[in-house]
Design an enzyme around this catalytic site. Structure first.
Site, PDB file in Angstrom:
ATOM      1  N   GLY A  46     -24.886   3.043   2.673  1.00 55.63           N
ATOM      2  CA  GLY A  46     -24.021   3.574   1.614  1.00 55.63           C
ATOM      3  C   GLY A  46     -24.461   3.102   0.249  1.00 55.63           C
ATOM      4  O   GLY A  46     -24.507   1.890  -0.027  1.00 55.63           O
ATOM      5  N   VAL A  84     -20.371   0.777  -4.967  1.00 59.76           N
ATOM      6  CA  VAL A  84     -20.581  -0.613  -4.559  1.00 59.76           C
ATOM      7  C   VAL A  84     -22.023  -0.832  -4.086  1.00 59.76           C
ATOM      8  O   VAL A  84     -22.694  -1.772  -4.519  1.00 59.76           O
ATOM      9  CB  VAL A  84     -19.590  -0.992  -3.424  1.00 59.76           C
ATOM     10  N   LYS A 109       0.863  -1.184   0.000  1.00 62.37           N
ATOM     11  CA  LYS A 109       0.000   0.000   0.000  1.00 62.37           C
ATOM     12  C   LYS A 109       0.898   1.232   0.000  1.00 62.37           C
ATOM     13  O   LYS A 109       2.011   1.185   0.522  1.00 62.37           O
ATOM     14  CB  LYS A 109      -0.873  -0.006   1.266  1.00 62.37           C
TER      15      LYS A 109
HETATM   16  P1  NAD Z   1     -18.315   5.529  -2.861  1.00 61.71           P
HETATM   17  O1  NAD Z   1     -17.581   6.718  -2.386  1.00 61.71           O
HETATM   18  O2  NAD Z   1     -18.729   5.422  -4.286  1.00 61.71           O
HETATM   19  O3  NAD Z   1     -19.643   5.323  -1.986  1.00 61.71           O
HETATM   20  C1  NAD Z   1     -19.713   5.499  -0.599  1.00 61.71           C
HETATM   21  C2  NAD Z   1     -21.132   5.980  -0.295  1.00 61.71           C
HETATM   22  O4  NAD Z   1     -21.292   6.031   1.108  1.00 61.71           O
HETATM   23  C3  NAD Z   1     -21.410   7.382  -0.841  1.00 61.71           C
HETATM   24  O5  NAD Z   1     -22.632   7.383  -1.563  1.00 61.71           O
HETATM   25  C4  NAD Z   1     -21.481   8.237   0.421  1.00 61.71           C
HETATM   26  O6  NAD Z   1     -22.382   9.329   0.286  1.00 61.71           O
HETATM   27  C5  NAD Z   1     -21.975   7.222   1.427  1.00 61.71           C
HETATM   28  N1  NAD Z   1     -21.698   7.569   2.824  1.00 61.71           N
HETATM   29  C6  NAD Z   1     -20.603   8.156   3.353  1.00 61.71           C
HETATM   30  N2  NAD Z   1     -20.742   8.280   4.681  1.00 61.71           N
HETATM   31  C7  NAD Z   1     -21.931   7.728   4.999  1.00 61.71           C
HETATM   32  C8  NAD Z   1     -22.637   7.551   6.221  1.00 61.71           C
HETATM   33  N3  NAD Z   1     -22.128   7.950   7.378  1.00 61.71           N
HETATM   34  N4  NAD Z   1     -23.837   6.939   6.185  1.00 61.71           N
HETATM   35  C9  NAD Z   1     -24.369   6.524   5.014  1.00 61.71           C
HETATM   36  N5  NAD Z   1     -23.753   6.682   3.824  1.00 61.71           N
HETATM   37  C10 NAD Z   1     -22.550   7.283   3.830  1.00 61.71           C
HETATM   38  O7  NAD Z   1     -17.412   4.286  -2.433  1.00 61.71           O
HETATM   39  P2  NAD Z   1     -17.531   2.801  -2.979  1.00 61.71           P
HETATM   40  O8  NAD Z   1     -16.556   2.618  -4.080  1.00 61.71           O
HETATM   41  O9  NAD Z   1     -18.945   2.428  -3.166  1.00 61.71           O
HETATM   42  O10 NAD Z   1     -16.937   2.007  -1.726  1.00 61.71           O
HETATM   43  C11 NAD Z   1     -17.702   1.807  -0.554  1.00 61.71           C
HETATM   44  C12 NAD Z   1     -16.850   1.102   0.489  1.00 61.71           C
HETATM   45  O11 NAD Z   1     -16.398  -0.144  -0.036  1.00 61.71           O
HETATM   46  C13 NAD Z   1     -15.577   1.842   0.907  1.00 61.71           C
HETATM   47  O12 NAD Z   1     -15.300   1.546   2.263  1.00 61.71           O
HETATM   48  C14 NAD Z   1     -14.504   1.233   0.034  1.00 61.71           C
HETATM   49  O13 NAD Z   1     -13.226   1.346   0.611  1.00 61.71           O
HETATM   50  C15 NAD Z   1     -14.968  -0.208  -0.018  1.00 61.71           C
HETATM   51  N6  NAD Z   1     -14.503  -0.955  -1.187  1.00 61.71           N
HETATM   52  C16 NAD Z   1     -14.826  -0.531  -2.427  1.00 61.71           C
HETATM   53  C17 NAD Z   1     -14.409  -1.273  -3.528  1.00 61.71           C
HETATM   54  C18 NAD Z   1     -14.802  -0.864  -4.925  1.00 61.71           C
HETATM   55  O14 NAD Z   1     -14.739  -1.714  -5.828  1.00 61.71           O
HETATM   56  N7  NAD Z   1     -15.214   0.369  -5.167  1.00 61.71           N
HETATM   57  C19 NAD Z   1     -13.654  -2.432  -3.358  1.00 61.71           C
HETATM   58  C20 NAD Z   1     -13.338  -2.858  -2.054  1.00 61.71           C
HETATM   59  C21 NAD Z   1     -13.777  -2.097  -0.981  1.00 61.71           C
END
Ligand code: NAD
Length: 349
Positions: free
Chosen positions: A179, A183, A79
């Site tokens: 959220g 994802v 990382k």
């Molecule tokens: P993203 O930023 O697209 O979506 C996150 C969502 O959560 C946003 O819509 C945001 O408004 C919402 N949010 C933030 N704080 C919040 C709260 N307190 N209550 C409710 N909603 C809230 O991110 P993502 O790519 O969808 O990823 C989501 C999570 O999954 C993250 O923790 C990320 O590290 C993890 N993750 C993502 C991937 C991927 O493929 N994108 C892969 C592995 C892990």
């Protein structure tokens, strides 16, 4: 650009990266290359101190070793972090200097997109190094990982349903999704397609309105989602949401979601276990994301078939974890780490 080795006994290689001209200060942590080149994203955010940034890189790179091994990928864990506000301090010069640092590690570390980074930033980094993934263009570009991540989480939800209620049929099951970003929204589509009933929350009202319209979801406020009575909770927003304060208020039988680092501390796995709530370890549940990125690093030709095979491997790993946890009466998180430790020990022998 100046690289300085930092001696950290728990890690194979850690370097401090500095470029005075562009204002770059960061760290690249290679936890392990035992299973292959270390792969893991680059995060840029404000840190209170260099020690805090280093700590984040060390913790996250170790997590990548576990995530990559759980998905049976021939990749180790690494990382990188850059200190600073991405909206104010990110520049092409800074990204290029970081790219030179990655290149200097000669393939022992592959970088990709994480918090504070975009595919366009990865392209700038890629002007200085071959060891970059998460590009939007190019022969093996893997693009947005979230659809594959969501498929993996969907499987994890089915696995906890199978282990908790002896059926992985989600028809009529109630899932609370925290959220609705990349994802969470993809996951809701899969759950809706399987007949699940959804309760959702997001701080972004537009996303909530979309989920209500597309999936007939019930909306609750972000404060209420963790205490929603449902069968399964799927955290897909932020980390550390399973903690001393939230766990006593949970009203679900199981937790399986995509957010990274859902447990605030390792003791929270025990707290969930003590409450009889089955927890799908996040680094296994969300492994689809790195599977997607791996297609680019490993230059996979038959992408769809390979991704499907790796998602099956993740599913098998999850099943083994939940089975062993139930047989031994311990938390799945503890078992998940032990299973990866066994894989690493076997490889080392
Ligand atoms: P993203 O930023 O697209 O979506 C996150 C969502 O959560 C946003 O819509 C945001 O408004 C919402 N949010 C933030 N704080 C919040 C709260 N307190 N209550 C409710 N909603 C809230 O991110 P993502 O790519 O969808 O990823 C989501 C999570 O999954 C993250 O923790 C990320 O590290 C993890 N993750 C993502 C991937 C991927 O493929 N994108 C892969 C592995 C892990």
């Amino acid at each position: 650009m100046k690289l300085t080795t930092v001696a950290v006994p728990s890690h194979e290689e850690v370097v401090r990266v500095e470029d005075a001209v562009s204002g770059l200060t960061g760290f690249i942590a290679v936890h392990s290359t035992q299973l292959g080149p270390a792969a893991g994203g680059l995060r840029m955010r404000r840190y209170g101190s260099e020690a805090e940034a280093l700590e984040d890189a060390l913790r996250l790179s170790r997590g990548m070793t576990y995530k990559n091994a759980a998905a049976e990928l021939p990749l180790g864990g690494g990382k990188a972090v850059i200190m600073g506000d991405p909206s104010a301090q990110k520049s092409p010069e800074l990204l290029a200097a970081f790219g030179e640092a990655v290149e200097a590690l000669d393939g022992r570390y592959w970088t990709a997109e994480d918090m504070g980074m975009t595919p366009a930033d990865m392209a700038v980094i890629g002007t200085r190094t071959r060891f970059v993934a998460g590009l939007s263009d190019g022969a093996f570009a893997s693009g947005d990982p979230s659809p594959v991540t969501a498929r993996g989480i969907f499987n994890a939800i089915r696995a906890v349903a199978r282990h908790r209620v002896s059926s992985d049929d989600l028809d009529g099951r109630h899932v609370a999704v925290q959220g609705l970003g990349h994802v969470g929204m993809h996951l809701c589509a899969l759950l809706h397609g399987a007949g699940a009933r959804l309760t959702v929350a997001d701080v972004a009202e537009k996303a909530v309105a979309e989920a209500v319209k597309r999936f007939g979801a019930t909306a609750v406020t972000p404060d209420a989602i963790l205490a929603t009575r449902a069968d399964i909770l799927a955290p897909c927003a932020i980390g550390a949401i399973l903690n001393e304060a939230t766990i006593p208020a949970l009203r679900v039988q199981a937790v399986a979601g995509g957010a990274n680092n859902q447990l605030a501390t390792p003791e929270d796995a025990t707290r969930l276990h003590a409450r009889g709530i089955l927890y799908a370890p996040d680094f296994v549940a969300n492994g689809g994301g790195i599977v997607n990125v791996a297609t680019e690093i490993l230059r996979i030709e038959s992408r769809e078939a390979w991704v499907a095979e790796k998602l099956e491997a993740l599913d098998r790993t999850m099943d083994r974890i939940l089975t062993r946890a139930s047989q031994r009466g311990v938390s799945p998180h503890q078992v998940a780490e032990a299973i990866v430790d066994e894989t690493l020990a076997r490889e080392a022998a």
